[in-house]
Write a protein that holds these residues in place. Structure first.
Motif, PDB file in Angstrom:
ATOM      1  N   VAL A 293      30.082  31.663 -24.969  1.00  0.00           N
ATOM      2  CA  VAL A 293      29.001  32.140 -25.819  1.00  0.00           C
ATOM      3  C   VAL A 293      28.742  33.599 -25.481  1.00  0.00           C
ATOM      4  CG1 VAL A 293      27.234  31.325 -24.202  1.00  0.00           C
ATOM      5  CG2 VAL A 293      26.620  31.787 -26.571  1.00  0.00           C
ATOM      6  N   GLN A 294      28.689  34.416 -26.504  1.00  0.00           N
ATOM      7  CA  GLN A 294      28.320  35.802 -26.295  1.00  0.00           C
ATOM      8  C   GLN A 294      26.812  35.884 -26.127  1.00  0.00           C
ATOM      9  OE1 GLN A 294      31.236  36.853 -29.829  1.00  0.00           O
ATOM     10  NE2 GLN A 294      30.132  38.647 -29.163  1.00  0.00           N
ATOM     11  N   LEU A 295      26.391  36.756 -25.236  1.00  0.00           N
ATOM     12  CA  LEU A 295      24.960  36.941 -25.044  1.00  0.00           C
ATOM     13  C   LEU A 295      24.445  38.148 -25.804  1.00  0.00           C
ATOM     14  CD1 LEU A 295      24.554  36.011 -21.297  1.00  0.00           C
ATOM     15  CD2 LEU A 295      24.372  34.577 -23.320  1.00  0.00           C
ATOM     16  N   SER A 296      25.378  38.914 -26.329  1.00  0.00           N
ATOM     17  CA  SER A 296      24.962  40.036 -27.159  1.00  0.00           C
ATOM     18  C   SER A 296      26.090  40.346 -28.127  1.00  0.00           C
ATOM     19  CB  SER A 296      24.647  41.273 -26.304  1.00  0.00           C
ATOM     20  OG  SER A 296      25.797  41.691 -25.597  1.00  0.00           O
ATOM     21  N   ALA A 297      25.731  40.921 -29.248  1.00  0.00           N
ATOM     22  CA  ALA A 297      26.733  41.253 -30.254  1.00  0.00           C
ATOM     23  C   ALA A 297      26.209  42.363 -31.130  1.00  0.00           C
ATOM     24  CB  ALA A 297      27.093  40.031 -31.098  1.00  0.00           C
ATOM     25  N   VAL A 298      27.132  43.122 -31.665  1.00  0.00           N
ATOM     26  CA  VAL A 298      26.789  44.219 -32.562  1.00  0.00           C
ATOM     27  C   VAL A 298      26.691  43.663 -33.975  1.00  0.00           C
ATOM     28  CG1 VAL A 298      27.573  46.440 -33.452  1.00  0.00           C
ATOM     29  CG2 VAL A 298      27.967  45.832 -31.059  1.00  0.00           C
ATOM     30  N   PRO A 299      25.691  44.067 -34.759  1.00  0.00           N
ATOM     31  CA  PRO A 299      25.601  43.588 -36.142  1.00  0.00           C
ATOM     32  C   PRO A 299      26.912  43.788 -36.892  1.00  0.00           C
ATOM     33  CG  PRO A 299      23.630  44.826 -35.563  1.00  0.00           C
ATOM     34  CD  PRO A 299      24.579  44.987 -34.420  1.00  0.00           C
ATOM     35  N   GLY A 300      27.312  42.736 -37.608  1.00  0.00           N
ATOM     36  CA  GLY A 300      28.550  42.811 -38.378  1.00  0.00           C
ATOM     37  C   GLY A 300      29.784  42.365 -37.629  1.00  0.00           C
ATOM     38  N   SER A 301      29.661  42.086 -36.328  1.00  0.00           N
ATOM     39  CA  SER A 301      30.829  41.649 -35.555  1.00  0.00           C
ATOM     40  C   SER A 301      30.905  40.128 -35.549  1.00  0.00           C
ATOM     41  CB  SER A 301      30.746  42.174 -34.123  1.00  0.00           C
ATOM     42  OG  SER A 301      29.621  41.627 -33.461  1.00  0.00           O
ATOM     43  N   PRO A 302      32.119  39.566 -35.466  1.00  0.00           N
ATOM     44  CA  PRO A 302      32.249  38.104 -35.448  1.00  0.00           C
ATOM     45  C   PRO A 302      31.783  37.520 -34.113  1.00  0.00           C
ATOM     46  CG  PRO A 302      34.392  39.148 -35.197  1.00  0.00           C
ATOM     47  CD  PRO A 302      33.423  40.245 -35.478  1.00  0.00           C
ATOM     48  N   VAL A 303      31.159  36.364 -34.183  1.00  0.00           N
ATOM     49  CA  VAL A 303      30.651  35.677 -32.993  1.00  0.00           C
ATOM     50  C   VAL A 303      31.203  34.249 -33.004  1.00  0.00           C
ATOM     51  CG1 VAL A 303      28.605  34.840 -31.776  1.00  0.00           C
ATOM     52  CG2 VAL A 303      28.548  37.055 -32.950  1.00  0.00           C
ATOM     53  N   MET A 304      31.657  33.809 -31.851  1.00  0.00           N
ATOM     54  CA  MET A 304      32.146  32.430 -31.708  1.00  0.00           C
ATOM     55  C   MET A 304      31.410  31.789 -30.537  1.00  0.00           C
ATOM     56  SD  MET A 304      34.374  29.963 -32.536  1.00  0.00           S
ATOM     57  CE  MET A 304      35.894  30.590 -33.249  1.00  0.00           C
ATOM     58  N   VAL A 305      30.849  30.601 -30.778  1.00  0.00           N
ATOM     59  CA  VAL A 305      30.162  29.831 -29.746  1.00  0.00           C
ATOM     60  C   VAL A 305      30.878  28.489 -29.631  1.00  0.00           C
ATOM     61  CG1 VAL A 305      27.979  28.813 -29.007  1.00  0.00           C
ATOM     62  CG2 VAL A 305      27.972  30.939 -30.326  1.00  0.00           C
ATOM     63  N   SER A 306      31.138  28.047 -28.410  1.00  0.00           N
ATOM     64  CA  SER A 306      31.778  26.743 -28.245  1.00  0.00           C
ATOM     65  C   SER A 306      31.013  25.914 -27.216  1.00  0.00           C
ATOM     66  CB  SER A 306      33.231  26.900 -27.810  1.00  0.00           C
ATOM     67  OG  SER A 306      33.308  27.519 -26.552  1.00  0.00           O
ATOM     68  N   VAL A 307      30.936  24.616 -27.496  1.00  0.00           N
ATOM     69  CA  VAL A 307      30.236  23.667 -26.619  1.00  0.00           C
ATOM     70  C   VAL A 307      31.195  22.528 -26.289  1.00  0.00           C
ATOM     71  CG1 VAL A 307      28.355  22.010 -26.426  1.00  0.00           C
ATOM     72  CG2 VAL A 307      27.947  24.238 -27.511  1.00  0.00           C
ATOM     73  N   ARG A 308      31.325  22.237 -25.004  1.00  0.00           N
ATOM     74  CA  ARG A 308      32.105  21.078 -24.566  1.00  0.00           C
ATOM     75  C   ARG A 308      31.124  19.974 -24.171  1.00  0.00           C
ATOM     76  NH1 ARG A 308      33.794  22.867 -20.137  1.00  0.00           N
ATOM     77  NH2 ARG A 308      32.632  21.517 -18.719  1.00  0.00           N
ATOM     78  N   ILE A 309      31.412  18.728 -24.573  1.00  0.00           N
ATOM     79  CA  ILE A 309      30.522  17.612 -24.248  1.00  0.00           C
ATOM     80  C   ILE A 309      31.233  16.708 -23.242  1.00  0.00           C
ATOM     81  CG2 ILE A 309      29.161  15.707 -25.161  1.00  0.00           C
ATOM     82  CD1 ILE A 309      29.246  17.067 -27.889  1.00  0.00           C
ATOM     83  N   ARG A 405      20.766  26.603 -30.725  1.00  0.00           N
ATOM     84  CA  ARG A 405      20.262  25.363 -30.147  1.00  0.00           C
ATOM     85  C   ARG A 405      21.279  24.263 -30.476  1.00  0.00           C
ATOM     86  NH1 ARG A 405      15.411  22.876 -28.482  1.00  0.00           N
ATOM     87  NH2 ARG A 405      15.341  20.633 -28.937  1.00  0.00           N
ATOM     88  N   PHE A 406      21.729  23.600 -29.419  1.00  0.00           N
ATOM     89  CA  PHE A 406      22.654  22.487 -29.597  1.00  0.00           C
ATOM     90  C   PHE A 406      22.106  21.295 -28.824  1.00  0.00           C
ATOM     91  CE2 PHE A 406      26.144  19.752 -28.389  1.00  0.00           C
ATOM     92  CZ  PHE A 406      26.845  19.617 -29.582  1.00  0.00           C
ATOM     93  N   GLU A 407      22.019  20.133 -29.491  1.00  0.00           N
ATOM     94  CA  GLU A 407      21.542  18.947 -28.811  1.00  0.00           C
ATOM     95  C   GLU A 407      22.463  17.774 -29.117  1.00  0.00           C
ATOM     96  OE1 GLU A 407      17.821  17.337 -30.963  1.00  0.00           O
ATOM     97  OE2 GLU A 407      17.650  19.540 -31.103  1.00  0.00           O
ATOM     98  N   VAL A 408      22.566  16.905 -28.127  1.00  0.00           N
ATOM     99  CA  VAL A 408      23.420  15.735 -28.270  1.00  0.00           C
ATOM    100  C   VAL A 408      22.673  14.526 -27.724  1.00  0.00           C
ATOM    101  CG1 VAL A 408      24.575  16.207 -26.058  1.00  0.00           C
ATOM    102  CG2 VAL A 408      25.700  14.772 -27.762  1.00  0.00           C
ATOM    103  N   LEU A 438      20.995  22.357 -25.284  1.00  0.00           N
ATOM    104  CA  LEU A 438      21.397  23.698 -24.863  1.00  0.00           C
ATOM    105  C   LEU A 438      20.736  24.720 -25.770  1.00  0.00           C
ATOM    106  CD1 LEU A 438      25.262  23.279 -24.392  1.00  0.00           C
ATOM    107  CD2 LEU A 438      23.515  23.241 -22.612  1.00  0.00           C
ATOM    108  N   THR A 439      20.252  25.781 -25.180  1.00  0.00           N
ATOM    109  CA  THR A 439      19.718  26.882 -25.983  1.00  0.00           C
ATOM    110  C   THR A 439      20.273  28.190 -25.445  1.00  0.00           C
ATOM    111  OG1 THR A 439      17.749  27.109 -24.606  1.00  0.00           O
ATOM    112  CG2 THR A 439      17.594  25.660 -26.534  1.00  0.00           C
ATOM    113  N   ARG A 440      20.458  29.093 -26.309  1.00  0.00           N
ATOM    114  CA  ARG A 440      20.934  30.406 -25.902  1.00  0.00           C
ATOM    115  C   ARG A 440      20.525  31.406 -26.953  1.00  0.00           C
ATOM    116  NH1 ARG A 440      22.143  29.676 -21.986  1.00  0.00           N
ATOM    117  NH2 ARG A 440      24.305  29.547 -21.283  1.00  0.00           N
ATOM    118  N   THR A 441      20.177  32.572 -26.512  1.00  0.00           N
ATOM    119  CA  THR A 441      19.850  33.664 -27.423  1.00  0.00           C
ATOM    120  C   THR A 441      20.953  34.705 -27.358  1.00  0.00           C
ATOM    121  OG1 THR A 441      17.470  33.340 -27.139  1.00  0.00           O
ATOM    122  CG2 THR A 441      18.206  35.480 -28.001  1.00  0.00           C
ATOM    123  N   ILE A 442      21.480  35.027 -28.505  1.00  0.00           N
ATOM    124  CA  ILE A 442      22.457  36.112 -28.577  1.00  0.00           C
ATOM    125  C   ILE A 442      21.704  37.348 -29.046  1.00  0.00           C
ATOM    126  CG2 ILE A 442      24.588  36.927 -29.634  1.00  0.00           C
ATOM    127  CD1 ILE A 442      25.425  34.048 -30.010  1.00  0.00           C
TER     128      ILE A 442
END
Length: 976
Positions: A293-309, A405-408, A438-442
């Motif tokens: 998970v990226q914690l910061s990103a520039v507007p217009g850039s691609p972001v990928m978040v992955s969660v393993r369970i 926010r991801f919940e299982v 899980l919560t995270r702010t980018i």
């Protein structure tokens, strides 16, 4: 199956503890201690193939008594979740035992935590994982299999190392056998590791069927160097069991504390402790984990978040619900794409069984529960599930922060799934639900754009640059701990990406990693990248494939410049674990027999937090100045003429421009370091060959050794005196008649008149040639001068056959009965005369050639002959000093080439009839005036292949020697 007395719902992670001997804990009876030991031994018998009890109330070797207070559940130590810790003997003694050989002599840290809690069952110091290691900035190189050490009698063994930094090349170290020695690595390891093999990975494989059997219980994030296979590096001092804690230790080398430590050899060694959680704290849990998970990103850039369970259930879990929420400014982020095991924002996944727990014993259950479990197991077997599923969400970063926010397996995820798909899915019963969300702010980051420039001067092949990002103030991350506190070191750093690797070569980054041991909420890093920029890369044109790199004999036209832009991006995060307390999450009954009354307490929760260092985009215009010399050097003008070129001049001087000779040249170029200093000077091939010409010269001097007048003088004087002694008439018979005495050279036909005369010439040449040998030009000039000599006479001779012939033995015609006098010439190409007698002879003498080498050196500052400097660029001698002044361009003759000024002198003597052969004039030769002369004919230089052919005609000498003869009468007059 496994036996348990109770089920604990509790989360335990590392927090600061003060293990003083006065700590308050609940009292424990002998029966409670025995019960704890019994449960631990049953776990090892059931799951580790032990045939008998492992733990007892006294330690194995020293028979130290177990610490009853710590050995039971409900021991009052919330940091251990009130679960047993098997420690033997005295705490202070254990702490001192673990301190005696190390450089770090602290028995207690600044917070009062001891280095050890006592001893393990086999009497090794039981390390206190909360003992605070001083902050360090070194790169750790972990020692593989620290339990294998040199034995008595061995000098030492080579140990394999695994560095945290993949760029670190120190992967081996010789470990000496130095027992009971202060600060020796051997003694420090041996004070903790006594040598038990019971829980080594080899035996874990043998006894539990899995060499990684205990890895799941390791608490906290593992260092990079041992993360893949910690079992090969951590020595388990005491193993965890179902309810009791375990502990291990790993050792490492390091080289120093500076930022260049990665390049330092192994000067020091130290260690780190690792806690092993009880298995009860890691079973029956569904654990979502952010994999990326990226914690910061520039507007217009691609972001990928992955969660393993992950799941620690001993069976397959089917249809486990999950839910994504991705928002910005309270609104859903648009166009989110979901990939992986789940293709929607709300869905279900199947989770594989964790085989670690599949063989552990469970408490006895009633028949109905047992039947339900059997049915679930049979249903799970129908579909085999392998591995932990990974779910992905990708989107384009908006202009504001993004909340992930991801919940299982939560009430909300089950409810929304059921509503969306009109089903009645059930929430799965877990040991702990607190980690299901899980919560995270980018953070949206406006890039800090930095710019700069670097120039490769005309004589620079490569340039090193060091750039601080974004400047000398560095990049700062501020961790928000809220009402909690940090319970782990801060890790992470700034990822510096070389966006233009085709331009920035040998790219290295320093100062971008958070040093080990950092535990503070504000972290400032000073990332700096260094790179080497090569001329070839700056000037390369992908469209044409052309570039400038004189080392490879690749040249572009100049003076000119080529420029490219180098780009580097930097972003990263600081991560740590904070601990905080909630209002109460664990029910502690007042009476173990009656749980209706009690207290909600909070043992403390932990969560991972992070902060961004921001985003920096650095762009630098890299310019290469190009100049590879001028195609040709203005040539010096030399004389191409013949001086004194008249028919009367005995001396002549030929001047002509020499042949052009090509010289390979070099120039000196260098590399530039980050401080602007030039080093590594290199002689590189010049683009153009330089043409050498010089003034060639030939001096020709004719002379007379003996004239005809001189040679005939004896005979003439005898005739004048009427001296008839035959010896006085050696070369000719002159008439002695009184009436002929006033003639200078009177003769009567029929008498002998021998050709005579001795002449000379000297040729001195100065010719430039690359080879040290006599020149063809000199030889040709000498031959041409010899062949230009002429002996001319119109006297009529008689040969041995009584024929009338000229001096060349050619018949003389008669007209009207009278012989006709025609001049004839002797040359060295046809030197024979009357009766085919050779009359012309030449003698040569040549001085040894003088070879003057034009010295030169390709070494910068070395001596080079001014005549060579005149053809090289960058010198006042050639009128091109401005190339050096303006473009740092100066040429040198490449070593291995030669040029000589060759001076040759040859003297030639020409003798006419040196043997004084008598030649008789024809008795019928008519009276009259006759001329005998020696002269030099013109030479047509244009017929030569040598460079002086452009001089045209070399004039001869009209009369080198000359006499006029008067014929009066005949030999018949003297006979009658």
């Amino acid at each position: 199956m496994k036996r348990v007395n109770s089920f604990l719902v509790i989360i335990i992670l590392i927090v600061p503890i003060a293990f003083s001997q006065s700590i308050f804990v609940n009292a424990a009876s002998k029966e409670e201690v025995k019960a704890s030991l019994k449960l631990a031994n049953e776990f090892l018998i059931d799951n580790y193939s032990f045939s008998e009890d492992y733990f007892t109330e006294r330690s194995f070797y020293e028979e130290r008594e177990i610490n009853d207070k710590l050995a039971v559940k409900g021991n009052g130590l919330n940091v251990f979740g009130n679960l047993p810790v098997f420690v033997y003997g005295d705490m202070d003694e254990g702490a001192r035992e673990g301190t005696k050989y190390g450089n770090d002599q602290r028995v207690y840290d600044a917070e009062g935590d001891p280095r050890a809690l006592g001893f393990s069952f086999i009497d090794e110091p039981y390390p206190n994982p909360e003992f605070h290691i001083d902050e360090v900035t070194y790169v750790r190189r972990w020692i593989k299999e620290p339990w294998i050490l040199p034995e008595n009698g061995e000098r030492g063994i080579t140990k394999e190392l695994s560095p945290d930094d993949p760029k670190d090349t120190h992967t081996k170290q010789y470990l000496e056998y130095r027992p009971d020695t202060f600060a020796s690595t051997y003694s420090v390891i041996r004070q903790w590791v006594k040598g038990s093999s019971t829980f080594l990975p080899k035996f874990a494989e043998e006894k539990a069927g899995d060499r990684k059997f205990f890895n799941k219980c390791i608490e906290g994030e593992l260092p990079a160097g041992i993360a893949e296979n910690p079992e090969d590096y951590i020595y388990i001092i005491q193993p965890p069991t179902y309810e009791s804690w375990g502990v291990g230790i790993a050792f490492y080398y390091y080289g120093g504390t500076g930022k260049d430590n990665i390049y330092k050899p192994n000067y020091y060694s130290y260690y780190q402790f690792f806690r092993y959680k009880p298995f009860v704290l890691v079973e029956k849990d569904i654990i979502p984990v952010f994999e990326a998970v990226q914690l910061s990103a520039v507007p217009g850039s691609p972001v990928m978040v992955s969660v393993r369970i992950d799941s620690t259930f001993d069976k397959v879990l089917k249809n486990v619900s999950y839910k994504w929420e991705i928002t910005s400014d309270g609104k859903p982020v648009e166009n989110v794409t979901y990939l992986g095991k789940g293709m929607e924002a709300i869905g279900t996944v199947n989770l594989a069984a964790d085989k670690t727990f599949s063989g552990m014993k469970k408490e006895e259950t009633d028949p109905e529960e047992e039947i339900e479990e059997k049915e679930e197991e049979l249903e799970a077997e129908e579909t085999e599930v392998m591995g932990a599923p990974v779910l992905y969400a990708s989107f384009i970063m908006p202009d504001g922060d993004v909340e992930i926010r991801f919940e299982v397996n939560t009430d909300e995820s089950v409810k929304e799934y059921n509503n969306a798909y009109k089903v009645e899915n059930k929430k799965i019963s877990e040991r702990d639900y607190s980690n299901n969300v899980l919560t995270r702010t980018i953070k949206v980051v406006e890039p800090i754009n930095t710019t700069g420039e670097a120039t490769l001067d005309y004589n620079v092949l490569s340039k090193k640059i060091n750039v601080s990002l974004p400047d000398e103030n560095g990049m700062t991350a501020e961790l928000d701990v809220g009402d909690g506190w940090l319970v782990s070191d801060v890790s992470g750093g700034v990822n510096v990406t070389n966006v233009t690797p085709q331009l920035y070569k040998s790219f290295e980054v320093t100062g971008n990693k958070i040093p080990g041991g950092t535990r503070q909420t504000t972290v400032t890093l000073y990332p700096e990248f260094s790179t080497t920029i090569h001329r070839k890369d700056v000037t390369y044109d992908s469209a044409t494939g052309l570039y400038d790199n004189p080392e490879e004999k690749k040249y572009l036209d100049g003076p000119s410049t080529r420029a490219k832009t180098g780009a580097v991006e930097a972003e990263g995060n600081a991560t740590a674990t904070r601990r905080y307390r909630c209002g109460g999450c664990v029910w502690i009954p007042d009476d173990s027999e009656d749980s209706s009354s009690g207290t909600w307490v909070c043992p403390g929760h932990t969560e991972n937090i992070s902060a961004t260092f921001g985003y920096v985009a650095d762009q630098r215009v890299i310019t290469a100045k190009i100049y590879n010399g001028m195609p040709s050097i203005p040539q010096k003008k030399f004389l191409d003429e013949i001086k004194f070129n008249t028919i009367n001049s005995l001396s002549k001087e030929m001047f002509w421009t020499s042949e052009p000779y090509k010289f390979n040249v070099v120039r000196w170029m260098a590399h530039e370091d980050e401080n602007g200093q030039l080093y590594g000077w290199t002689a590189v091939p010049g683009r153009y060959q330089r043409i050498f010409t010089q003034q060639n010269k030939a001096e020709i001097k004719w002379g007379i050794v003996s004239t005809m007048e001189k040679d005939y003088e004896k005979s003439r004087e005898a005739a004048r005196r009427r001296d008839y002694n035959k010896e006085n008439y050696d070369k000719a018979v002159f008439a002695s008649d009184e009436n002929l005495k006033n003639y200078r050279y009177p003769i009567k036909s029929g008498y002998y008149f021998n050709p005579t005369g001795t002449y000379t010439f000297e040729v001195k040449t100065e010719i430039y040639k690359p080879e040290k040998k006599p020149t063809a030009e000199h030889k040709e000039i000498v031959e041409s001068l010899i062949n230009s000599f002429r002996y001319e006479s119109n006297l009529i001779y008689i040969d041995n056959n009584n024929r009338a012939v000229n001096i060349q033995n050619q018949p003389v015609p008669a007209y009207g009965g009278k012989l006709s006098s025609v001049p004839a010439v002797l040359t060295f190409k046809d030197p024979t005369g009357v009766n085919n007698v050779k009359l012309l002879y030449e003698e040569r003498s040549s001085a040894e050639p003088i070879y003057e080498e034009l010295k030169h050196s390709q070494v910068s500052g070395g001596y080079t002959d001014p005549r060579l400097l005149a053809i090289l660029e960058g010198y006042s001698e050639s009128g091109t000093q401005s190339s050096r002044d303006n473009y740092k361009y100066r040429e040198y003759i490449e070593d291995g080439q030669t040029m000589y000024k060759i001076t040759e002198t040859t003297r030639v003597t020409i003798r006419v009839n040196p043997h004084n052969v008598r030649l008789y004039t024809h008795p019928n030769m008519p009276d009259g005036k006759y001329v005998v002369r020696a002269y030099i004919d013109n030479i047509n230089l244009a017929q030569s292949k040598n460079e002086y052919k452009k001089l045209g005609e070399l004039k001869g000498i009209e009369n080198l020697d000359r006499i006029e003869i008067v014929v009066k009468g005949s030999i018949f007059d003297d006979i009658s």
